[in-house]
Structure formats: structure tokens, C-alpha cells
Design a protein around this motif. Structure first.
Motif, short mmCIF file in Angstrom:
data_model
loop_
_atom_site.label_atom_id
_atom_site.label_comp_id
_atom_site.label_asym_id
_atom_site.label_seq_id
_atom_site.Cartn_x
_atom_site.Cartn_y
_atom_site.Cartn_z
N GLY A 9 0.82 -1.21 0.00
CA GLY A 9 0.00 0.00 0.00
C GLY A 9 0.85 1.25 0.00
O GLY A 9 0.56 2.23 -0.69
N PHE A 10 1.93 1.23 0.78
CA PHE A 10 2.86 2.36 0.84
C PHE A 10 3.49 2.60 -0.54
O PHE A 10 3.56 3.73 -1.01
CB PHE A 10 3.94 2.07 1.89
N ILE A 11 3.94 1.54 -1.18
CA ILE A 11 4.59 1.67 -2.49
C ILE A 11 3.62 2.22 -3.53
O ILE A 11 3.91 3.20 -4.20
CB ILE A 11 5.16 0.31 -2.97
N ILE A 12 2.45 1.60 -3.63
CA ILE A 12 1.54 1.96 -4.73
C ILE A 12 0.78 3.27 -4.50
O ILE A 12 0.11 3.75 -5.40
CB ILE A 12 0.57 0.81 -5.09
N SER A 13 0.93 3.85 -3.32
CA SER A 13 0.25 5.13 -3.06
C SER A 13 1.06 6.32 -3.61
O SER A 13 0.62 7.46 -3.50
CB SER A 13 -0.02 5.32 -1.57
N SER A 14 2.20 6.07 -4.21
CA SER A 14 3.01 7.14 -4.80
C SER A 14 3.52 6.73 -6.17
O SER A 14 4.23 5.72 -6.30
CB SER A 14 4.20 7.46 -3.90
N LYS A 15 3.19 7.52 -7.18
CA LYS A 15 3.69 7.20 -8.53
C LYS A 15 5.21 7.26 -8.59
O LYS A 15 5.83 6.54 -9.36
CB LYS A 15 3.07 8.12 -9.57
N TYR A 16 5.81 8.09 -7.75
CA TYR A 16 7.27 8.20 -7.75
C TYR A 16 7.92 6.96 -7.14
O TYR A 16 8.91 6.45 -7.66
CB TYR A 16 7.73 9.46 -7.03
N LYS A 22 10.38 0.34 -9.94
CA LYS A 22 10.32 -0.30 -11.27
C LYS A 22 11.67 -0.17 -11.98
O LYS A 22 12.16 -1.13 -12.57
CB LYS A 22 9.22 0.37 -12.09
N ARG A 23 12.28 1.02 -11.88
CA ARG A 23 13.58 1.23 -12.53
C ARG A 23 14.68 0.41 -11.85
O ARG A 23 15.54 -0.17 -12.51
CB ARG A 23 13.92 2.73 -12.51
N LEU A 24 14.66 0.33 -10.52
CA LEU A 24 15.72 -0.39 -9.81
C LEU A 24 15.62 -1.90 -9.99
O LEU A 24 16.61 -2.60 -9.82
CB LEU A 24 15.73 -0.01 -8.33
N SER A 32 20.37 10.40 -10.53
CA SER A 32 20.27 11.13 -11.80
C SER A 32 19.89 10.20 -12.96
O SER A 32 19.13 10.59 -13.85
CB SER A 32 21.54 11.91 -12.11
N LYS A 33 20.39 8.98 -12.93
CA LYS A 33 20.04 8.01 -13.98
C LYS A 33 18.56 7.62 -13.87
O LYS A 33 17.86 7.51 -14.88
CB LYS A 33 20.95 6.78 -13.87
N ILE A 34 18.09 7.41 -12.65
CA ILE A 34 16.67 7.09 -12.44
C ILE A 34 15.82 8.25 -12.95
O ILE A 34 14.83 8.06 -13.66
CB ILE A 34 16.37 6.80 -10.96
N SER A 35 16.22 9.47 -12.59
CA SER A 35 15.50 10.67 -13.01
C SER A 35 15.42 10.75 -14.54
O SER A 35 14.35 11.00 -15.10
CB SER A 35 16.22 11.90 -12.45
N GLU A 36 16.54 10.50 -15.17
CA GLU A 36 16.61 10.54 -16.64
C GLU A 36 15.76 9.42 -17.26
O GLU A 36 14.96 9.67 -18.17
CB GLU A 36 18.07 10.38 -17.04
N ASP A 37 15.93 8.21 -16.77
CA ASP A 37 15.22 7.06 -17.35
C ASP A 37 13.70 7.15 -17.17
O ASP A 37 12.95 6.74 -18.04
CB ASP A 37 15.71 5.74 -16.72
N GLU A 38 13.28 7.67 -16.03
CA GLU A 38 11.84 7.71 -15.72
C GLU A 38 11.21 9.08 -16.00
O GLU A 38 10.01 9.26 -15.81
CB GLU A 38 11.61 7.32 -14.25
N ASP A 39 12.04 10.04 -16.42
CA ASP A 39 11.57 11.39 -16.73
C ASP A 39 10.81 12.02 -15.55
O ASP A 39 9.68 12.49 -15.70
CB ASP A 39 10.72 11.39 -18.00
N ILE A 40 11.45 11.97 -14.38
CA ILE A 40 10.89 12.63 -13.20
C ILE A 40 12.01 13.45 -12.54
O ILE A 40 13.19 13.18 -12.76
CB ILE A 40 10.26 11.64 -12.19
N ILE A 42 14.75 15.14 -10.15
CA ILE A 42 15.73 14.56 -9.23
C ILE A 42 15.24 14.69 -7.79
O ILE A 42 15.47 13.80 -6.96
CB ILE A 42 17.14 15.20 -9.43
N ALA A 43 14.53 15.77 -7.47
CA ALA A 43 14.00 15.96 -6.12
C ALA A 43 12.98 14.86 -5.79
O ALA A 43 13.00 14.31 -4.68
CB ALA A 43 13.36 17.33 -5.97
N SER A 44 12.13 14.53 -6.74
CA SER A 44 11.13 13.47 -6.53
C SER A 44 11.80 12.12 -6.37
O SER A 44 11.39 11.30 -5.54
CB SER A 44 10.13 13.43 -7.69
N VAL A 45 12.84 11.87 -7.17
CA VAL A 45 13.59 10.62 -7.08
C VAL A 45 14.26 10.53 -5.71
O VAL A 45 14.16 9.50 -5.02
CB VAL A 45 14.66 10.52 -8.20
N SER A 46 14.91 11.60 -5.28
CA SER A 46 15.60 11.59 -3.99
C SER A 46 14.65 11.35 -2.83
O SER A 46 14.95 10.58 -1.92
CB SER A 46 16.35 12.91 -3.79
N HIS A 47 13.50 12.00 -2.90
CA HIS A 47 12.49 11.83 -1.84
C HIS A 47 11.98 10.38 -1.81
O HIS A 47 11.88 9.77 -0.74
CB HIS A 47 11.34 12.81 -2.08
#
Length: 92
Positions: A9-16, A22-24, A32-40, A42-47
Motif C-alpha cells: 500500500g505504501f509503495i503503490i500510493s506514490s507514482k514516484y 520499477k527502474r531499480l 540522476s540516472k533514475i530521473s533521466e530514465d523515468e523522466d521525473i 531529481i527531487a522526486s527521485v531523492s524523496h
């Protein structure tokens, strides 16, 4: 399994969180690679990484003191939960 459902539930409650996990699943990556690959952002990825790491779903694969080139990977637990999410078709 109750704990698993709480985590799912925790995982699927956030698209980020979904997109970072999914990327990992594909392999270790830097934020930065996750951000680039998923087009989101860097702040959202870090969070998302911080939240997932607090729950032992992802792990830092390099020394904690490192500021550049921080590589993250999915944990066994994270992979197991991701497989469950996929098998039950809980995300697209």
C-alpha cells in the motif's frame, strides 16, 4: 502477509515510489540516472529513494559518506514486494 500489504500500500500510493522501484528492478542506478530514465525530477527521485530506503526496500550500494555517484539497488524484500505488485496487477 499483513506487513507485506502495508508495504505494498505504501509503495503503490506514490507514482514516484512505483517508478523508482520499477527502474531499480532493472538494475542498480544513481538518482540522476533514475530521473533521466523515468523522466521525473531529481527531487522526486531523492524523496522516493529516502522513503523506500527507510523501509528497507532499496539500499545504498556505495559508502554512506559519498556525495557524488551514489548508486542504489533494490533489496530482496523490495524485489519480492515488487513481484507481488506485478503479479496482482496493482500498477500499470
Amino acid at each position: 502477509m499483513t506487513d507485506d500489504w502495508d508495504e505494498i500500500g505504501f509503495i503503490i500510493s506514490s507514482k514516484y515510489r512505483i517508478r523508482v522501484l520499477k527502474r531499480l528492478v532493472e538494475g542498480p542506478a544513481t538518482p540522476s540516472k533514475i530521473s533521466e530514465d523515468e523522466d521525473i525530477s531529481i527531487a522526486s527521485v531523492s524523496h522516493a529513494l529516502k522513503q523506500l530506503r527507510e523501509r528497507d526496500l532499496v539500499e545504498l550500494l556505495v559508502d554512506e559518506d559519498r556525495r557524488k555517484g551514489r548508486v542504489y539497488g533494490i533489496t530482496e524484500r523490495g524485489e519480492r514486494l515488487w513481484t507481488e505488485i506485478q503479479n496482482r496487477e496493482l500498477v500499470d
